[in-house]
Design a protein around this motif. Structure first.
Motif, PDB file in Angstrom:
ATOM      1  N   ILE A  14       0.761  -1.147   0.188  1.00 55.79           N
ATOM      2  CA  ILE A  14      -0.013   0.310   0.037  1.00 55.79           C
ATOM      3  C   ILE A  14       0.852   1.257   0.020  1.00 55.79           C
ATOM      4  O   ILE A  14       2.043   1.444   0.852  1.00 55.79           O
ATOM      5  CB  ILE A  14      -0.938   0.096   0.973  1.00 55.79           C
ATOM      6  N   LEU A  15       0.548   2.334  -0.952  1.00 57.59           N
ATOM      7  CA  LEU A  15       1.513   3.492  -1.163  1.00 57.59           C
ATOM      8  C   LEU A  15       0.659   4.590  -1.054  1.00 57.59           C
ATOM      9  O   LEU A  15      -0.593   4.624  -1.150  1.00 57.59           O
ATOM     10  CB  LEU A  15       2.163   3.269  -2.485  1.00 57.59           C
ATOM     11  N   SER A  16       1.100   5.643  -0.248  1.00 58.73           N
ATOM     12  CA  SER A  16       0.637   6.747  -0.190  1.00 58.73           C
ATOM     13  C   SER A  16       1.486   7.908  -0.959  1.00 58.73           C
ATOM     14  O   SER A  16       2.877   7.772  -0.367  1.00 58.73           O
ATOM     15  CB  SER A  16       0.354   7.206   1.439  1.00 58.73           C
ATOM     16  N   ALA A  17       1.113   8.776  -1.484  1.00 53.01           N
ATOM     17  CA  ALA A  17       2.238   9.559  -2.285  1.00 53.01           C
ATOM     18  C   ALA A  17       3.518   8.868  -2.824  1.00 53.01           C
ATOM     19  O   ALA A  17       4.385   9.292  -2.658  1.00 53.01           O
ATOM     20  CB  ALA A  17       2.494  10.707  -1.421  1.00 53.01           C
ATOM     21  N   ASP A  18       3.097   7.673  -3.197  1.00 50.78           N
ATOM     22  CA  ASP A  18       4.144   6.865  -3.906  1.00 50.78           C
ATOM     23  C   ASP A  18       5.163   6.373  -2.868  1.00 50.78           C
ATOM     24  O   ASP A  18       6.322   5.841  -3.457  1.00 50.78           O
ATOM     25  CB  ASP A  18       5.241   7.805  -4.991  1.00 50.78           C
ATOM     26  N   LYS A  19       4.860   6.526  -1.802  1.00 50.10           N
ATOM     27  CA  LYS A  19       5.883   5.780  -0.506  1.00 50.10           C
ATOM     28  C   LYS A  19       4.981   4.585   0.046  1.00 50.10           C
ATOM     29  O   LYS A  19       3.764   4.707   0.247  1.00 50.10           O
ATOM     30  CB  LYS A  19       6.045   6.863   0.350  1.00 50.10           C
ATOM     31  N   LYS A  20       5.903   3.637   0.212  1.00 55.36           N
ATOM     32  CA  LYS A  20       5.272   2.284   0.994  1.00 55.36           C
ATOM     33  C   LYS A  20       4.877   2.743   2.295  1.00 55.36           C
ATOM     34  O   LYS A  20       5.822   3.097   3.244  1.00 55.36           O
ATOM     35  CB  LYS A  20       6.378   1.100   0.634  1.00 55.36           C
TER      36      LYS A  20
ATOM     37  N   LYS B 201     -12.020  -7.952  -7.426  1.00 59.05           N
ATOM     38  CA  LYS B 201     -11.112  -7.700  -8.515  1.00 59.05           C
ATOM     39  C   LYS B 201     -11.043  -6.344  -9.006  1.00 59.05           C
ATOM     40  O   LYS B 201     -10.195  -5.476  -9.345  1.00 59.05           O
ATOM     41  CB  LYS B 201     -11.193  -8.708  -9.686  1.00 59.05           C
ATOM     42  N   ASN B 202     -12.479  -5.819  -9.644  1.00 58.69           N
ATOM     43  CA  ASN B 202     -12.576  -4.495 -10.044  1.00 58.69           C
ATOM     44  C   ASN B 202     -12.231  -3.454  -9.319  1.00 58.69           C
ATOM     45  O   ASN B 202     -11.580  -2.331  -9.433  1.00 58.69           O
ATOM     46  CB  ASN B 202     -13.991  -4.112 -10.505  1.00 58.69           C
ATOM     47  N   GLU B 203     -12.568  -3.619  -7.885  1.00 56.86           N
ATOM     48  CA  GLU B 203     -12.196  -2.659  -6.948  1.00 56.86           C
ATOM     49  C   GLU B 203     -10.690  -2.481  -6.785  1.00 56.86           C
ATOM     50  O   GLU B 203      -9.977  -1.462  -6.701  1.00 56.86           O
ATOM     51  CB  GLU B 203     -12.977  -2.573  -5.763  1.00 56.86           C
ATOM     52  N   TYR B 204      -9.845  -3.751  -6.871  1.00 63.28           N
ATOM     53  CA  TYR B 204      -8.580  -3.821  -6.325  1.00 63.28           C
ATOM     54  C   TYR B 204      -7.704  -3.151  -7.975  1.00 63.28           C
ATOM     55  O   TYR B 204      -6.898  -2.437  -7.645  1.00 63.28           O
ATOM     56  CB  TYR B 204      -8.057  -5.303  -6.548  1.00 63.28           C
ATOM     57  N   GLU B 205      -8.179  -3.474  -9.089  1.00 63.92           N
ATOM     58  CA  GLU B 205      -7.781  -3.125 -10.339  1.00 63.92           C
ATOM     59  C   GLU B 205      -8.117  -1.415 -10.452  1.00 63.92           C
ATOM     60  O   GLU B 205      -7.161  -0.742 -10.950  1.00 63.92           O
ATOM     61  CB  GLU B 205      -8.402  -3.475 -11.515  1.00 63.92           C
ATOM     62  N   ALA B 206      -9.005  -0.951  -9.946  1.00 62.63           N
ATOM     63  CA  ALA B 206      -9.315   0.463  -9.857  1.00 62.63           C
ATOM     64  C   ALA B 206      -8.169   1.392  -8.938  1.00 62.63           C
ATOM     65  O   ALA B 206      -8.136   2.526  -9.345  1.00 62.63           O
ATOM     66  CB  ALA B 206     -10.846   0.752  -9.373  1.00 62.63           C
ATOM     67  N   ASN B 207      -7.794   0.656  -7.859  1.00 57.15           N
ATOM     68  CA  ASN B 207      -6.581   1.108  -7.165  1.00 57.15           C
ATOM     69  C   ASN B 207      -5.378   0.887  -7.429  1.00 57.15           C
ATOM     70  O   ASN B 207      -4.634   1.431  -6.481  1.00 57.15           O
ATOM     71  CB  ASN B 207      -7.124   0.870  -5.726  1.00 57.15           C
ATOM     72  N   LEU B 208      -5.135   0.300  -8.498  1.00 50.41           N
ATOM     73  CA  LEU B 208      -3.818  -0.249  -8.896  1.00 50.41           C
ATOM     74  C   LEU B 208      -3.056   1.092  -9.134  1.00 50.41           C
ATOM     75  O   LEU B 208      -3.107   1.971 -10.052  1.00 50.41           O
ATOM     76  CB  LEU B 208      -3.747  -0.971 -10.010  1.00 50.41           C
ATOM     77  N   PHE B 209      -1.648   0.937  -8.588  1.00 52.55           N
ATOM     78  CA  PHE B 209      -0.487   2.141  -8.767  1.00 52.55           C
ATOM     79  C   PHE B 209      -0.017   1.946 -10.089  1.00 52.55           C
ATOM     80  O   PHE B 209       0.184   0.781 -10.704  1.00 52.55           O
ATOM     81  CB  PHE B 209       0.645   1.782  -7.604  1.00 52.55           C
TER      82      PHE B 209
ATOM     83  N   LEU C  51      15.580  -3.565 -18.813  1.00 62.47           N
ATOM     84  CA  LEU C  51      14.540  -2.518 -18.583  1.00 62.47           C
ATOM     85  C   LEU C  51      13.180  -2.758 -19.787  1.00 62.47           C
ATOM     86  O   LEU C  51      13.938  -2.906 -21.004  1.00 62.47           O
ATOM     87  CB  LEU C  51      14.922  -1.061 -18.526  1.00 62.47           C
ATOM     88  N   PHE C  52      12.185  -2.676 -19.515  1.00 64.86           N
ATOM     89  CA  PHE C  52      11.274  -2.507 -20.928  1.00 64.86           C
ATOM     90  C   PHE C  52       9.867  -1.493 -20.435  1.00 64.86           C
ATOM     91  O   PHE C  52       9.720  -1.335 -19.390  1.00 64.86           O
ATOM     92  CB  PHE C  52      10.832  -3.900 -21.165  1.00 64.86           C
ATOM     93  N   SER C  53       9.306  -1.187 -21.235  1.00 67.62           N
ATOM     94  CA  SER C  53       8.193  -0.223 -21.029  1.00 67.62           C
ATOM     95  C   SER C  53       6.904  -0.847 -21.169  1.00 67.62           C
ATOM     96  O   SER C  53       6.678  -1.752 -22.239  1.00 67.62           O
ATOM     97  CB  SER C  53       8.319   1.032 -21.865  1.00 67.62           C
ATOM     98  N   GLY C  54       5.830  -0.397 -20.480  1.00 66.05           N
ATOM     99  CA  GLY C  54       4.455  -0.941 -20.692  1.00 66.05           C
ATOM    100  C   GLY C  54       3.418  -0.429 -19.863  1.00 66.05           C
ATOM    101  O   GLY C  54       3.743   0.601 -19.231  1.00 66.05           O
ATOM    102  N   PHE C  55       2.314  -0.714 -20.314  1.00 64.34           N
ATOM    103  CA  PHE C  55       1.140   0.106 -19.282  1.00 64.34           C
ATOM    104  C   PHE C  55       0.691  -1.027 -18.372  1.00 64.34           C
ATOM    105  O   PHE C  55       0.267  -2.070 -19.204  1.00 64.34           O
ATOM    106  CB  PHE C  55       0.040   0.517 -20.452  1.00 64.34           C
ATOM    107  N   ILE C  56       0.295  -0.919 -17.164  1.00 61.35           N
ATOM    108  CA  ILE C  56      -0.345  -1.864 -16.526  1.00 61.35           C
ATOM    109  C   ILE C  56      -1.628  -1.928 -16.775  1.00 61.35           C
ATOM    110  O   ILE C  56      -2.252  -0.562 -16.704  1.00 61.35           O
ATOM    111  CB  ILE C  56      -0.139  -1.621 -14.817  1.00 61.35           C
ATOM    112  N   LYS C  57      -2.161  -3.157 -16.943  1.00 62.57           N
ATOM    113  CA  LYS C  57      -3.749  -3.081 -17.251  1.00 62.57           C
ATOM    114  C   LYS C  57      -4.468  -3.677 -16.340  1.00 62.57           C
ATOM    115  O   LYS C  57      -5.766  -3.609 -16.127  1.00 62.57           O
ATOM    116  CB  LYS C  57      -3.944  -3.928 -18.796  1.00 62.57           C
TER     117      LYS C  57
END
Ligand code: BTN
Length: 242
Positions: free
Chosen positions: A102-108, A184-192, A207-213
């Motif tokens: 769980i992150l807040s403002a990008d910090k664990k 699952k939908n609620e989890y995905e809606a909150n994915l970093f 390294l490689f680039s992509g989009f978390i879906k």
């Protein structure tokens, strides 16, 4: 519900594991410690915490019969229970970093360690949770923070624990009712970093680039690569760089 409060222990997960092996443990048996001498994190890491400042506990709730094939739903439900608790405290900018930081403002600010014990051929799940609450120094851990560092407020650990239990019960109920898609939908809606251009590192260090879906029901991370191909990754296969 049974809450066992300990001053110090090696690890609340290990303590609860031992209890499950030696006696009958009922749902919502919770072991809380002020200090752990050998707190354990994901993938063999340590979980260190200053004495009395943070919340460290392990919880037993038998959900396995509801998610036999898909234990990742337990992880999603617990992440959401913590997220809801922290939202109610007005902690800003909350996300779940796959699989369950769980992150807040990008910090664990919170880590979860789910472990299984087999007793009499039956599987029991231990849910270990560490939340950085009132600790303010995180030497050598630039990506870690605490609720107090983020909001300036000193929090009551018992109140947070009670709220996590309340929301864990609510999300467990969802799983018991078969509301898997909703969880699952609620989890995905909150994915970093969902749908944001992101950089990942593979096991070769490339390294490689992509989009978390999103995630699969087995808990794999779904990433769209630059060529629009969707790939599914296990926890050991990929690290999100941020
Ligand atoms: C992570 O690596 O992010 C997971 C950290 C989990 C830490 C908690 S603290 C209470 C429980 N007991 C342990 O030994 N670990 C978990």
């Amino acid at each position: 519900m049974r809450i066992i409060k300990l001053d110090a222990i090696d690890s609340t997960n290990s303590f609860l594991k031992e209890m499950i092996c030696t006696e009958t443990v009922t749902d919502y048996t919770i072991v809380v410690a002020e200090y752990q001498t050998n707190g354990r994190g994901q993938m063999g890491t340590n979980w260190d915490s200053e004495k009395g400042k943070n919340l460290m506990f392990s919880l037993f709730k038998d959900l396995s019969i509801h998610v036999v094939e898909f234990p990742f739903y337990i992880s999603m439900a617990i992440s959401l229970a913590i997220l809801k608790t922290l939202k109610a405290l007005n902690i800003p900018d909350l996300h779940i970093k796959w699989p369950n930081d769980i992150l807040s403002a990008d910090k664990k600010i919170c880590g979860i360690l789910i472990e299984n014990v087999i007793k009499n051929k039956l599987n029991s799940t231990i849910i270990g949770i560490g939340i950085n609450v009132n600790q303010t120094e995180f030497n050598n851990l630039p990506k870690a923070s605490s609720l107090k560092n983020i909001t300036g407020v000193h929090y009551n650990l018992d109140e947070i624990l009670q709220n996590i239990i309340k929301y864990t019960k609510a999300y467990s109920e969802c799983l018991q009712q078969g509301e898997y898609e909703a969880v699952k939908n609620e989890y995905e809606a909150n994915l970093f970093r969902k749908n944001k251009p992101s950089t990942f590192k593979n096991t070769e260090g490339e390294l490689f680039s992509g989009f978390i879906k999103g995630v699969t029901k087995y808990g794999k991370l779904m990433v769209t690569l630059e060529d629009e191909v969707v790939k599914k990754f296990d926890l050991k296969e990929v690290t999100l760089m941020y």
